[in-house]
Design a protein around this motif. Structure first.
Motif, PDB file in Angstrom:
ATOM      1  N   UNK A 120      -2.268  17.390  14.291  1.00  0.00           N
ATOM      2  CA  UNK A 120      -1.243  16.508  13.707  1.00  0.00           C
ATOM      3  C   UNK A 120      -1.840  15.369  12.883  1.00  0.00           C
ATOM      4  N   UNK A 121      -3.152  15.404  12.635  1.00  0.00           N
ATOM      5  CA  UNK A 121      -3.768  14.350  11.838  1.00  0.00           C
ATOM      6  C   UNK A 121      -3.111  14.266  10.463  1.00  0.00           C
ATOM      7  N   UNK A 122      -2.822  13.043  10.030  1.00  0.00           N
ATOM      8  CA  UNK A 122      -2.087  12.841   8.776  1.00  0.00           C
ATOM      9  C   UNK A 122      -2.861  13.316   7.549  1.00  0.00           C
ATOM     10  N   UNK A 123      -4.183  13.503   7.682  1.00  0.00           N
ATOM     11  CA  UNK A 123      -5.003  13.944   6.544  1.00  0.00           C
ATOM     12  C   UNK A 123      -5.375  15.425   6.628  1.00  0.00           C
ATOM     13  N   UNK A 124      -4.853  16.131   7.628  1.00  0.00           N
ATOM     14  CA  UNK A 124      -5.177  17.555   7.768  1.00  0.00           C
ATOM     15  C   UNK A 124      -4.561  18.344   6.623  1.00  0.00           C
ATOM     16  N   UNK A 125      -5.364  19.249   6.052  1.00  0.00           N
ATOM     17  CA  UNK A 125      -4.864  20.097   4.972  1.00  0.00           C
ATOM     18  C   UNK A 125      -4.927  21.548   5.415  1.00  0.00           C
ATOM     19  N   UNK A 126      -3.777  22.091   5.770  1.00  0.00           N
ATOM     20  CA  UNK A 126      -3.681  23.471   6.229  1.00  0.00           C
ATOM     21  C   UNK A 126      -3.374  24.363   5.040  1.00  0.00           C
ATOM     22  N   UNK A 127      -4.324  25.233   4.687  1.00  0.00           N
ATOM     23  CA  UNK A 127      -4.172  26.068   3.488  1.00  0.00           C
ATOM     24  C   UNK A 127      -3.101  27.149   3.638  1.00  0.00           C
ATOM     25  N   UNK A 176      -9.197   5.576  11.062  1.00  0.00           N
ATOM     26  CA  UNK A 176      -9.230   4.134  11.244  1.00  0.00           C
ATOM     27  C   UNK A 176      -7.826   3.532  11.230  1.00  0.00           C
ATOM     28  N   UNK A 177      -7.046   3.885  10.223  1.00  0.00           N
ATOM     29  CA  UNK A 177      -5.694   3.332  10.090  1.00  0.00           C
ATOM     30  C   UNK A 177      -4.910   4.217   9.125  1.00  0.00           C
ATOM     31  N   UNK A 178      -3.643   4.505   9.427  1.00  0.00           N
ATOM     32  CA  UNK A 178      -2.878   5.407   8.548  1.00  0.00           C
ATOM     33  C   UNK A 178      -2.667   4.883   7.133  1.00  0.00           C
ATOM     34  N   UNK A 179      -2.766   3.565   6.952  1.00  0.00           N
ATOM     35  CA  UNK A 179      -2.563   2.995   5.614  1.00  0.00           C
ATOM     36  C   UNK A 179      -3.842   2.990   4.780  1.00  0.00           C
ATOM     37  N   UNK A 180      -4.970   3.251   5.429  1.00  0.00           N
ATOM     38  CA  UNK A 180      -6.267   3.064   4.776  1.00  0.00           C
ATOM     39  C   UNK A 180      -6.904   4.421   4.494  1.00  0.00           C
ATOM     40  N   UNK A 219       0.839  -1.213   0.000  1.00  0.00           N
ATOM     41  CA  UNK A 219       0.000   0.000   0.000  1.00  0.00           C
ATOM     42  C   UNK A 219       0.866   1.252   0.000  1.00  0.00           C
ATOM     43  N   UNK A 220       1.865   1.268   0.865  1.00  0.00           N
ATOM     44  CA  UNK A 220       2.698   2.457   0.998  1.00  0.00           C
ATOM     45  C   UNK A 220       3.655   2.640  -0.175  1.00  0.00           C
ATOM     46  N   UNK A 221       4.170   1.535  -0.676  1.00  0.00           N
ATOM     47  CA  UNK A 221       5.126   1.637  -1.787  1.00  0.00           C
ATOM     48  C   UNK A 221       4.453   2.102  -3.077  1.00  0.00           C
ATOM     49  N   UNK A 222       3.183   1.699  -3.251  1.00  0.00           N
ATOM     50  CA  UNK A 222       2.500   2.004  -4.513  1.00  0.00           C
ATOM     51  C   UNK A 222       1.332   2.973  -4.320  1.00  0.00           C
ATOM     52  N   UNK A 223       1.217   3.522  -3.124  1.00  0.00           N
ATOM     53  CA  UNK A 223       0.172   4.517  -2.815  1.00  0.00           C
ATOM     54  C   UNK A 223      -1.213   4.026  -3.219  1.00  0.00           C
ATOM     55  N   UNK A 224      -1.530   2.805  -2.818  1.00  0.00           N
ATOM     56  CA  UNK A 224      -2.839   2.238  -3.146  1.00  0.00           C
ATOM     57  C   UNK A 224      -3.926   2.834  -2.248  1.00  0.00           C
ATOM     58  N   UNK A 225      -5.125   2.939  -2.785  1.00  0.00           N
ATOM     59  CA  UNK A 225      -6.286   3.400  -2.014  1.00  0.00           C
ATOM     60  C   UNK A 225      -7.069   2.172  -1.575  1.00  0.00           C
ATOM     61  N   UNK A 226      -6.718   1.660  -0.385  1.00  0.00           N
ATOM     62  CA  UNK A 226      -7.405   0.489   0.130  1.00  0.00           C
ATOM     63  C   UNK A 226      -8.472   0.929   1.135  1.00  0.00           C
TER      64      UNK A 226
END
Length: 893
Positions: free
Chosen positions: A721-728, A538-542, A517-524
């Motif tokens: 610090x959420x990994x999906x946060x988008x600070x403009x 839920x999970x940083x990889x998902x 998932x991480x190597x190929x940036x898959x959307x699982x």
């Protein structure tokens, strides 16, 4: 105890030879007062005011205002609500007890009596958020996960054991017992509460506030309960009423019956979608009509549970025969059942299917129109009919992957090989209180597993399969029905009794799958029977998360992908080579009902809850510190003395206008408390990870942000610090990044590092946000962290109720853009310097409706002040709710 009884409401109620003092609602009468037609929930609030009337905080005029409620009016009348009890889970509860322990020391420092810092309302905590499903798919997964849980959380658990002995009226349900909300409806909730007050036995409606937004699950049992921030809960524990405006009440009429093949999950996802479209934020929702009568209590609890996903304060059902039946099944005494029924009928709280109380707004739903549904890929209200799920996934996929057709070969450690594609289900989890408290969907899932196994079907090898029920009763009835082996055959072994996947405690996905998932940036994908599916939760990889009923969770584990028409497509091949469809393994309603009748009995509940506060040998073997104040360990990375009262004096400091402020973050719509203060895992290269590493903690033992809420140093570093946060302010980044304008050119920096520089330079900070800011869990650290980062003002288009009040509780000013305006329409980039004037009016006891916001770029506007009640104004003037409570307690001697 109420010192006044202006309406002569006080009286006696005899139930089976026991006399209770009650406050009769029908005593409140007069011109314009129509108590009989009030909604159920407002009758409960009215009783609360009658019983606590003191002529000061609660007056006869307050009672008249509620009794004379105008259903058409906008809320403008403040009342003081005194909940019967407070309920907590450990993620949000540990910082509560840390703060209470710190308050004891602060009280002593200010010359007060530390023993005054003690729960004045009964408080119960269920430790349910700390188990992580590290191990899965084996019969010993539960034992192994529990062992790791105790190893990691020993400091926290010892601290809670101390709290259990140091504070009066504070009880702890130990780990490995169940999820707080399921334990609440199955055991802790009384529906009608009894308590001796000044030597007199009183009976009154059970009400509660909780440190988890899903406290509303207890609404299904006729209990008016809702989530508050941890800081509000602490105030309630210390005898402070909850300040609230008399709300608008939405009546939701139910009729018809659920069709075959649909579940309570399908119903609740439909209701969630309807409520979000209608708009119920800050309102009470109340169900009525003939459809209520046909809904089992477990379905009502499932709906109540999802109230935060609607945005409503509560989603309550009235008391009726089904309430009594459920209380009997779950082991409540016959005396309690008699009290509930007699009291409810006496007070007009018993459900009449033909009655239609007065409501501010009305919705209705024909239950027969419900169809199988899921919700995702990132919000609970984004319902998708199961027939459209494959198409909806394909439409959403390009947002998450630049190569929709990507396919990666993977070989597991045992030699199993397969192609991993976008949409692969990498987590299938039966988890969370929403559904695991509901026998119909849990038995339905197990029967589907049985049918699948008998046809030779298996879960796909890339799926992490977990079962985390809300109480031990679930595994008891699985065992009694002989269904456990079928679940285990599909990999759904017990991983823990707790809030696991839904809170971000999913644990790592299969290592080889994670690498691909991480190597190929898959959307699982994850599929879970929970109530929250926000990004990064839920999970940083998902990347994509879907909510579904427990039977559908298992079906998706077998199919292994979201890229399938689950209703009509082939989900597997049987042992004879025939195609298998979902309809071939879906259990019939009769099979589900028969199994429930045979497998679930009252003695399961009485056995499992007989000594619920005692705990197992691990809990009992923990060394327990003693003393009225806690001995803090400076080396602890879990529990540290809170900094909120450092340097505090008995006198308040006047509030000030704000000048020279910088924007720490500029955010879009639907930013949740998960985005603001994550609960999931801690990455090593973040400020929180670096702090733990510097303190000798290895990455394996980082645990989660949620488990470390008793340590402000970790939590400040984890805020935003959420990994999906988008600070403009820092375009092109994702995660906890901003730009630091204390450095020339404003380079990209971690949010925490920039805030430290800003605070060192004496520069106040601002957060700009869009609609629904702070939706999601009632996470006090989303406000505490914001405050400790030096943020003085948040300006948003709109707020979710709990987070807005939490910000005030931490001394942060919540402002709202003018109607129809936002940061974009005003041309704000986040690079400006801000000033806010007009705040000082609060020093004169006046809450201004607006304040003036001016930037150095020439943008000016009047922002709406979202301090909504006089009580909130008092908290803000004191620098926060805890400071207000502490000063009051010390002043009282």
């Amino acid at each position: 105890m109420a010192s006044q009884d202006s309406f002569g409401a006080k009286g006696a109620l005899d139930v089976n030879g026991t006399s209770y003092e009650i406050f009769r609602l029908n005593a409140v009468e007069g011109e314009g007062l129509d108590v009989a037609s009030l909604p159920f929930s407002l009758k409960v609030l009215l009783e609360n005011l009658l019983r606590t009337e003191d002529g000061a905080d609660i007056t006869a005029d307050d009672i008249k205002a509620l009794a004379g409620w105008d259903e058409t009016a906008e809320p403008d009348k403040e009342i003081q609500f005194s909940p019967a009890r407070v309920i907590m889970q450990d993620f949000t509860g540990v910082p509560c007890i840390v703060d209470l322990a710190t308050l004891r020391e602060a009280a002593a420092d200010l010359g007060g009596d530390p023993s005054k810092i003690n729960p004045l309302s009964p408080a119960e905590m269920v430790i349910d958020h700390s188990v992580i499903s590290e191990f899965f798919g084996t019969v010993d997964a539960f034992e192994k996960n529990t062992e790791i849980e105790y190893e990691r959380n020993r400091e926290r658990y010892q601290f809670l054991r101390w709290g259990q002995t140091a504070f009066d009226d504070f009880k702890v349900v130990p780990p490995g017992t169940g999820i707080v909300h399921q334990v609440n409806i199955e055991h802790l909730a009384r529906t009608v509460f009894t308590r001796e007050v000044d030597g007199v036995l009183q009976a009154y409606p059970d009400t509660c506030v909780g440190t988890d937004s899903h406290t509303t699950m207890v609404n299904g049992l006729g209990v008016v309960g809702f989530g508050v921030g941890g800081i509000e809960a602490e105030a309630a524990l210390l005898g402070q009423p909850v300040s609230m405006l008399i709300p608008r009440v939405v009546g939701f009429k139910l009729y018809g019956d659920l069709p075959e093949g649909t579940t309570a999950t399908d119903l609740v996802l439909t209701i969630t979608e309807m409520m979000r479209k209608h708009g119920v934020v800050g309102k009470f929702v109340e169900f009525y009509g003939a459809g209520v009568t046909v809904l089992p209590l477990a379905n009502r609890a499932t709906i109540g549970n999802m109230s935060p996903e609607f945005g409503s304060t509560i989603a309550v059902f009235p008391i009726d025969e089904e309430t009594i039946n459920y209380m009997r099944l779950t082991g409540r005494s016959e005396d309690q059942l008699a009290l509930v029924e007699t009291y409810a009928k006496e007070q007009g709280l018993w459900h009449d299917p033909a009655a239609e109380p007065r409501y501010s707004e009305k919705l209705e739903l024909d239950l027969s129109t419900i169809v199988p549904s899921i919700a995702g890929p990132k919000r609970p209200q984004d319902r998708v009919q199961l027939t459209d799920a494959q198409t909806a996934f394909a439409t959403a996929l390009p947002t998450y992957s630049t190569e929709p057709a990507a396919s990666v070969p993977v070989t597991l450690a045992d030699g199993t090989s397969f192609e991993l594609k976008n949409g692969a289900v990498t987590i299938a989890s039966i988890t969370s209180c929403t559904n695991t408290s509901n026998p119909s969907v849990m038995i339905g899932a197990a029967l589907l597993a049985k049918n699948a196994v008998e046809k030779g079907l298996t879960s796909k090898p890339w799926v992490k399969t977990t079962l985390a029920p809300g109480s031990k009763v679930v595994t008891d009835y699985y065992d009694k029905a002989g269904l456990t082996p079928y679940l285990e055959k599909l990999g759904f072994d017990l991983v823990g009794y707790g809030c696991v996947t839904c809170i971000g405690n999913s644990g790592p996905i299969i290592p080889e799958v994670s690498a691909a998932v991480n190597e190929h940036d898959l959307a699982v994908v994850s599929v879970l029977s929970g109530n929250r599916n926000f990004e990064g939760r839920i999970n940083p990889d998902v990347k994509m998360n879907y909510l579904a009923s427990p039977p559908l969770v298992i079906a998706y584990a077998i199919a292994g992908t979201m890229d399938i028409d689950l209703l009509h497509g082939v989900i597997g091949i049987d042992t004879e080579g025939n195609d298998v469809y979902l309809k071939d393994i879906w259990p019939s309603p009769i099979d589900v009902e028969t199994t429930i009748a045979q497998a679930i009995s009252q003695d399961m509940f009485t056995k499992d809850y007989a000594d619920v506060f005692a705990g197992d040998e691990r809990w009992q073997g923990l060394p327990t510190p003693e003393g009225k104040t806690f001995e803090w360990d400076e080396a602890s990375t879990y529990v540290r003395k809170a900094p909120y009262f450092d340097g505090m004096s008995l006198d308040t400091t006047p509030v000030t206008d704000i000048s020279g402020a910088r924007v720490l973050l500029k955010l879009g719509d639907s930013v949740t408390t998960d985005h603001i203060s994550p609960a999931g895992n801690i990455k090593g290269d973040t400020p929180a990870g670096k702090y733990l590493t510097e303190h000798g903690v290895t990455p394996r033992d980082f645990n989660s942000y949620g488990s470390r809420r008793g340590n402000h140093e970790v939590m400040i570093r984890g805020t935003f610090a959420n990994i999906r946060l988008r600070n403009q302010v820092a375009p092109g980044t994702e995660g906890g990044y901003t730009r630091d304008f204390t450095v020339e050119g404003g380079p990209v920096s971690f949010v925490y590092d920039a805030s430290q520089n800003y605070q060192a330079a004496g520069i106040p900070l601002v957060v700009l946000a869009g609609k629904e800011y702070g939706s999601g869990s009632s996470r006090d650290w989303a406000a505490k962290g914001t405050s400790l980062l030096g943020v003085k003002v948040v300006i948003a288009e709109s707020y979710e109720r709990i987070h807005r009040s939490n910000l005030i509780g931490m001394g942060v000013l919540p402002l709202q853009f003018p109607a129809g305006q936002n940061a974009e329409s005003l041309g704000l980039t986040g690079e400006e310097t801000f000033s806010v004037t007009g705040v000082t009016a609060l020093n004169d006891g006046v809450t201004p409706k607006t304040v003036r916001v001016v930037t150095d770029s020439g943008v000016e506007f009047d922002a709406v002040v979202r301090i909504d009640t006089p009580g909130e104004a008092n908290y803000y003037r004191n620098g926060g709710i805890l400071q207000y409570v502490l000063r009051n307690l010390v002043a009282q001697g």
